[in-house]
Design an enzyme around this catalytic site. Structure first.
Site, PDB file in Angstrom:
ATOM      1  N   ARG A   1       7.471   1.977  -4.992  1.00  0.00           N
ATOM      2  CA  ARG A   1       8.831   2.523  -5.077  1.00  0.00           C
ATOM      3  C   ARG A   1       9.721   1.673  -5.986  1.00  0.00           C
ATOM      4  O   ARG A   1      10.595   2.193  -6.693  1.00  0.00           O
ATOM      5  CB  ARG A   1       9.421   2.648  -3.678  1.00  0.00           C
ATOM      6  CG  ARG A   1       8.727   3.728  -2.853  1.00  0.00           C
ATOM      7  CD  ARG A   1       9.057   3.620  -1.381  1.00  0.00           C
ATOM      8  NE  ARG A   1      10.464   3.821  -1.122  1.00  0.00           N
ATOM      9  CZ  ARG A   1      11.033   3.577   0.059  1.00  0.00           C
ATOM     10  NH1 ARG A   1      10.313   3.109   1.070  1.00  0.00           N
ATOM     11  NH2 ARG A   1      12.322   3.799   0.235  1.00  0.00           N
TER      12      ARG A   1
ATOM     13  N   ARG B   1       0.411  -0.237   5.537  1.00  0.00           N
ATOM     14  CA  ARG B   1       1.601   0.113   6.309  1.00  0.00           C
ATOM     15  C   ARG B   1       2.506   0.983   5.443  1.00  0.00           C
ATOM     16  O   ARG B   1       3.291   0.455   4.649  1.00  0.00           O
ATOM     17  CB  ARG B   1       2.354  -1.138   6.748  1.00  0.00           C
ATOM     18  CG  ARG B   1       1.615  -1.951   7.783  1.00  0.00           C
ATOM     19  CD  ARG B   1       2.538  -2.922   8.491  1.00  0.00           C
ATOM     20  NE  ARG B   1       2.962  -4.011   7.620  1.00  0.00           N
ATOM     21  CZ  ARG B   1       3.796  -4.976   8.011  1.00  0.00           C
ATOM     22  NH1 ARG B   1       4.302  -4.971   9.217  1.00  0.00           N
ATOM     23  NH2 ARG B   1       4.127  -5.939   7.182  1.00  0.00           N
TER      24      ARG B   1
ATOM     25  N   ASP C   1       5.704   3.155   4.698  1.00  0.00           N
ATOM     26  CA  ASP C   1       7.061   3.110   5.225  1.00  0.00           C
ATOM     27  C   ASP C   1       7.491   4.469   5.766  1.00  0.00           C
ATOM     28  O   ASP C   1       6.821   5.481   5.570  1.00  0.00           O
ATOM     29  CB  ASP C   1       8.028   2.671   4.118  1.00  0.00           C
ATOM     30  CG  ASP C   1       7.817   1.227   3.691  1.00  0.00           C
ATOM     31  OD1 ASP C   1       7.348   0.430   4.527  1.00  0.00           O
ATOM     32  OD2 ASP C   1       8.125   0.904   2.530  1.00  0.00           O
TER      33      ASP C   1
END
Length: 252
Positions: free
Chosen positions: A201, A54, A56
């Site tokens: 991140r 998934r 972002d």
């Protein structure tokens, strides 16, 4: 003649800057929504893909896989659909190939390795807008690489995980983590057997703190060992992040 339902992988690439991530969401345009719509139209039957992960909102992928099932259609017609599907997709999303796989193949759970790259640059550049993170501070490349190498010594990365995620473990085996100089900036490559939500991140945000001398190597290790997300650095912007490799034991 009625044919059996068959499973396939589709390999795609996309610029995520205009989309609210991969996964279908209410009141937001996503890559999965547009891909499912294009494939359903081309195959003339409902198609629901399941992706390898998934990404972002704003995150890109140069290599992304999803699996899907097709009923009552000859395999040759399924495999020859790339051009037709591309014609129905926006330019920011490209189908690369369709691969027949066994009926239990799973794009997410069968992946044995994944790799991401994160790009940052140091001077304003209109051609890197939404594709790289502009950092105005000077960074110590050597020190960041020393910190990145420490990641390979650990397996529990709870400190870099988004909270309240539905995962059974926060353990990952990182096999590569390195910064390299690129045109006007740096690129960070990280490869592991799996990644946690928002992990790359958060890792980048903490490594940048090392590069700015805000924390030293011992403090970086203490962040990992704390298993506490609040101890790590902030998540860096999504624009610089690219999923670049997903490996499966049965794909070449």
């Amino acid at each position: 003649m009625v044919l059996n339902k068959k499973r396939y992988f589709i390999q795609i690439a996309y610029d995520g800057s205009q989309y609210h991530g991969w996964q279908i969401q209410p009141n937001a345009i996503t890559v999965q929504e547009l891909l499912d719509k294009a494939m359903s139209t081309f195959y003339r039957q409902p198609i629901e893909t399941l992706g390898c992960g998934r990404t972002d909102a704003g995150v890109h992928a140069t290599e992304f896989y999803a699996h899907f099932d097709v009923e009552n259609l000859e395999e040759s017609k399924v495999l020859q659909a790339v051009a037709g599907i591309n014609a129905m997709l926006p330019y920011q999303i490209a189908a690369k190939r369709i691969i027949p796989v066994h009926e239990e193949a799973h794009a997410r759970f069968d992946a044995t390795a994944r790799a991401y790259k994160y790009y940052l640059h140091f001077e304003k550049d209109p051609f890197k807008l939404n594709r790289s993170w502009l950092v105005k501070d000077k960074l110590d490349l050597n020190l960041m690489n020393q910190a990145a190498a420490l990641l390979l010594d650990y397996t529990d990365f709870s400190c870099f995980s988004k909270s309240n995620t539905q995962t059974f473990t926060n353990n990952c085996k990182i096999v590569k983590a390195v910064f390299e100089e690129t045109d006007g900036g740096l690129v960070f490559t990280i490869e592991a057997d799996r990644f946690l939500r928002n992990m790359v991140r958060a890792v980048m945000g903490t490594l940048v703190r090392v590069g700015k001398y805000e924390i030293n190597l011992e403090e970086f290790k203490a962040v990992i060992e704390s298993k506490n997300r609040s101890k790590a650095g902030q998540s860096v912007p999504a624009c610089g992040l690219y999923l670049v490799k997903v490996e499966y034991p049965y794909l070449r």
